[in-house]
Write a protein that holds these residues in place. Structure first.
Motif, PDB file in Angstrom:
ATOM      1  N   GLU A  32      12.040 -45.324 -94.813  1.00 15.15           N
ATOM      2  CA  GLU A  32      13.318 -45.622 -93.976  1.00 15.15           C
ATOM      3  C   GLU A  32      14.583 -44.637 -94.302  1.00 15.15           C
ATOM      4  OE1 GLU A  32      15.963 -49.843 -92.951  1.00 15.15           O
ATOM      5  OE2 GLU A  32      13.727 -49.751 -93.323  1.00 15.15           O
ATOM      6  N   ARG A  35      20.934 -46.606 -91.896  1.00 11.68           N
ATOM      7  CA  ARG A  35      21.686 -46.562 -90.808  1.00 11.68           C
ATOM      8  C   ARG A  35      23.051 -45.539 -91.165  1.00 11.68           C
ATOM      9  NH1 ARG A  35      23.692 -49.439 -86.569  1.00 11.68           N
ATOM     10  NH2 ARG A  35      25.847 -49.053 -85.692  1.00 11.68           N
ATOM     11  N   ARG A  62      17.051 -44.938 -88.744  1.00 13.37           N
ATOM     12  CA  ARG A  62      18.045 -46.081 -88.106  1.00 13.37           C
ATOM     13  C   ARG A  62      19.055 -45.189 -87.427  1.00 13.37           C
ATOM     14  NH1 ARG A  62      15.923 -50.955 -88.105  1.00 13.37           N
ATOM     15  NH2 ARG A  62      14.906 -51.258 -90.246  1.00 13.37           N
TER      16      ARG A  62
END
Length: 202
Positions: A32, A35, A62
């Motif tokens: 991941e 953001r 993100r």
């Protein structure tokens, strides 16, 4: 196993290959990118046909994040099969660059499937370098999704004079582009091609 959200990502070679890779991979890898993160270090996926390696990877990028994903399939043996399944979810305004280098030997084969879901104003760049291998099966489920959304895009295709941009707005444009890409010959000497590629790019 990857988060269930990745089950909804359409992949290029189809559901049967997706199921097979998921069943054969020793473990799924989830990455991941947070953001707004501008990830400098590439996410590297390496599979070897000599050892019959299979990789199942899911990458969540993100909103407003940036990253590079590198997939490398290499081999020097007389036989063997490798496979890579890469699923990417790119959030709004995310920038993702995917580079695939496929350099198996003549007697080996590699299955490569990519699926991407992109949010609003996301930018995804995919470069595939098929440098050899007895059998290569490549599939990227990107174009169909963009066409369903009415989004025009460009693909860079190899020619004798270098890369040429092909603008795609309709299904007929996509079919013409695929015919062009599939007609480009894979070099007969994969070892020399791989060495030349590495000398130019690394």
């Amino acid at each position: 196993a990857l988060p269930r959200l990745f089950d909804k990502v359409e992949c290029g070679i189809g559901q049967q290959v997706t199921d097979w890779v998921c069943s054969q991979a020793a473990d799924s890898r989830y990455v991941e990118v947070a953001r707004g993160e501008k990830r400098a270090e590439p996410i590297v996926i390496t599979v070897g046909a000599d050892d019959g390696e299979v990789a199942d990877t899911g990458v969540m990028v993100r909103d407003d994040a940036e990253c590079t994903i590198v997939v490398a399939s290499l081999g020097a043996g007389e036989a063997g099969t490798s496979a890579s399944l890469l699923r990417v979810i790119a959030g709004a305004r995310a920038h993702v660059s995917i580079v695939e280098v496929l350099g198996c030997s003549e007697g080996q084969q590699h299955l490569d499937s990519v699926g991407i879901t992109a949010g609003d104003d996301a930018r995804v760049e995919v470069r595939q370098y098929a440098l050899g291998g007895g059998t290569l099966a490549l599939g990227s489920a990107i174009a169909q999704g963009l066409l369903r959304q009415g989004v025009a895009f460009c693909a860079a295709l190899p020619t004798a004079e270098g890369l040429e941009l092909c603008e795609i707005r309709t299904q007929s444009d996509f079919a013409r582009c695929m015919d062009w890409w599939l007609s480009y010959p894979i070099p007969e000497n994969p070892g020399a091609s791989l060495q030349a590629f590495l000398a130019q790019h690394w």
